[in-house]
Design a protein around this motif. Structure first.
Motif, short mmCIF file in Angstrom:
data_model
loop_
_atom_site.label_atom_id
_atom_site.label_comp_id
_atom_site.label_asym_id
_atom_site.label_seq_id
_atom_site.Cartn_x
_atom_site.Cartn_y
_atom_site.Cartn_z
N ASN A 177 7.58 -0.12 2.58
CA ASN A 177 6.12 -0.26 2.64
C ASN A 177 5.56 0.06 1.26
O ASN A 177 5.78 1.16 0.74
CB ASN A 177 5.51 0.68 3.68
N ASP A 180 -0.04 -0.80 -0.52
CA ASP A 180 -1.05 -1.39 0.36
C ASP A 180 -0.63 -1.37 1.82
O ASP A 180 -1.34 -1.93 2.69
CB ASP A 180 -1.32 -2.84 -0.07
N GLY A 181 0.55 -0.81 2.12
CA GLY A 181 1.04 -0.77 3.49
C GLY A 181 1.75 -2.03 3.91
O GLY A 181 2.16 -2.16 5.07
N GLU A 182 1.95 -2.97 2.99
CA GLU A 182 2.64 -4.22 3.31
C GLU A 182 4.14 -3.98 3.32
O GLU A 182 4.68 -3.32 2.43
CB GLU A 182 2.27 -5.28 2.28
N ARG A 183 4.79 -4.55 4.35
CA ARG A 183 6.24 -4.42 4.46
C ARG A 183 6.89 -5.49 3.60
O ARG A 183 6.66 -6.69 3.80
CB ARG A 183 6.67 -4.59 5.92
#
Length: 438
Positions: A177, A180-183
């Motif tokens: 992650n 920005d919290g994007e995987r």
């Protein structure tokens, strides 16, 4: 060589192979101070040669003055070892370098966070891919790395015993992650090739009851190899001993001599070493091995070390000997009279062996006629067919055959043939044997 997919990632893998460092060699151009003043024939005079060091001592002491910043002495030989070019420094590997079959590939892997944000829940995998298989080296799926701070890193070491030749790929992947919290998923590939460090050529020869195996080991690497062990592991029913040349200076069988063994050196770039083994059938089932027709002798176990002690290990495939013919019945001559007279009967001692696990026979023995109208020089004396009883499984029987020769000189006993009367089967004739008729 590293490749990765296109895209912006916070993380990146850095890989360094862990292996012994190499010597840093600077080929020098250095001179002995005496060579600057005198010729080689100067040392033919013992008096002059003994006084020369005193004449040059003052010059050398001034040249080696540490306060001299002109480095006027940089081309002088101060120690005999200076001519070898060793600077005293060791060099760490700058690339994967040469990787050979039988070695252990060890790699230090660092995953770096080059962004300004912390990444979390990092799942890391490392595996080796070959043309045949994929070997997992590391998997943190069950316990992901909690976080890697900005500018931080996570390091680990992987090892793999190299057992295949050809192209290999070290695949490093990370699932994480980002800030920005994007995987995101990051794969990186590091390719390298595995070469063969040595070749083993074998020759097999059979002399009477013994089989001799010659193994020639050739070094294909760029460094010397020191053989720790070259051992032949015989197949079942075989025993093996290594044969060595007579040693002019035998080693004392003391405790030190048993612990320390001088290394066997095979030089780089094509150096060879030969080994000779004597093999014999040893077990009670040796005769049955011949019947089954197997010709597997065994395999070689080879271990070595390089200049700086890195180990390697190889095992050859099964080494095959001379194919063993599967004969049910074997007829052989045990004894022939030393003196054979013309037109006088003589007795030949023969043996008939049953190599099967069942009873065979009864049998008939006769002299076959190979070519029509061919004159037979050695013939059976009496009845032309001799009857023999049944022979039990793996058993044998001895008998005598009366023959007579009709011509002087060197002649041949040929065409002695055995037939199984119950199975109506004729076996191969006995090989021709030469006799001298007086």
């Amino acid at each position: 060589m590293s490749t990765t997919q296109q895209g912006t990632h916070s993380l990146a893998f850095r890989v360094m192979r862990l292996c012994k460092p190499s010597f840093h060699v600077e080929p020098p151009f250095r001179l002995d101070p005496a060579d600057l003043f005198v010729g080689e024939d100067f040392f033919d005079d013992p008096l002059a040669a003994s006084n020369l060091p005193q004449l040059l001592s003052s010059h050398i002491s001034e040249a080696t003055d540490s306060s001299d910043l002109t480095y006027a002495n940089r081309f002088l030989l101060h120690q005999p070892s200076d001519s070898m070019g060793f600077s005293g420094l060791l060099v760490l590997p700058q690339s994967f370098g040469a990787i050979y079959l039988g070695e252990t590939f060890c790699s230090y892997i660092s995953i770096n966070n080059s962004s300004n944000f912390e990444v979390r829940d990092v799942v890391i995998k490392a595996e080796i891919q070959t043309e045949r298989q994929r070997i997992l080296l590391l998997d943190t799926s069950k316990s992901p790395v909690e976080s890697i701070r900005a500018g931080g890193r996570y390091d680990f070491i992987v090892e793999h015993d190299v057992k295949e030749l050809g192209a290999h790929t070290l695949v490093c992947t990370a699932l994480y992650n980002d800030g920005d919290g994007e995987r995101k998923y990051l794969p990186q590939f590091f390719k390298f090739a595995v070469a063969n460090p040595l070749s083993v050529r074998t020759k097999v020869r059979t002399v009477k009851e013994a089989t001799y195996l010659e193994a020639c080991i050739e070094n294909h690497t760029k460094s010397n190899l020191y053989m720790d062990q070259v051992e032949f592991e015989p197949a079942p029913h075989w025993s093996a001993i290594i044969l060595k040349a007579d040693d002019l200076h035998p080693v004392d069988n003391s405790s030190i001599g048993e612990i320390f063994k001088p290394p066997i050196l095979i030089r780089s770039g094509g150096g060879i070493r030969n080994y000779l083994y004597q093999l014999k059938l040893s077990s009670p089932g040796s005769e049955q091995v011949k019947v089954e027709g197997t010709n597997i002798l065994g395999k070689l176990q080879i271990t070595w070390r390089t200049n700086l002690g890195e180990p390697g290990r190889l095992q050859t495939q099964q080494i095959l000997g001379t194919p063993i013919s599967c004969k049910e019945i074997e007829l052989q001559i045990l004894e022939i009279p030393s003196l054979i007279n013309l037109d006088r009967p003589f007795s030949v001692h023969l043996n008939l062996t049953n190599h099967t696990d069942r009873e065979l026979g009864p049998f008939e023995v006769r002299l076959s006629q190979n070519v029509a109208h061919e004159e037979k020089i050695v013939m059976i004396n009496g009845l032309q067919t001799m009857a023999l009883p049944q022979v039990e499984a793996f058993g044998s029987t001895d008998f005598h055959l009366s023959l007579i020769a009709t011509k002087l000189g060197v002649q041949r006993i040929s065409g002695i043939t055995v037939s199984d009367t119950s199975e109506k089967k004729t076996f191969d004739p006995l090989p021709d044997v030469e006799i001298f008729v007086d």
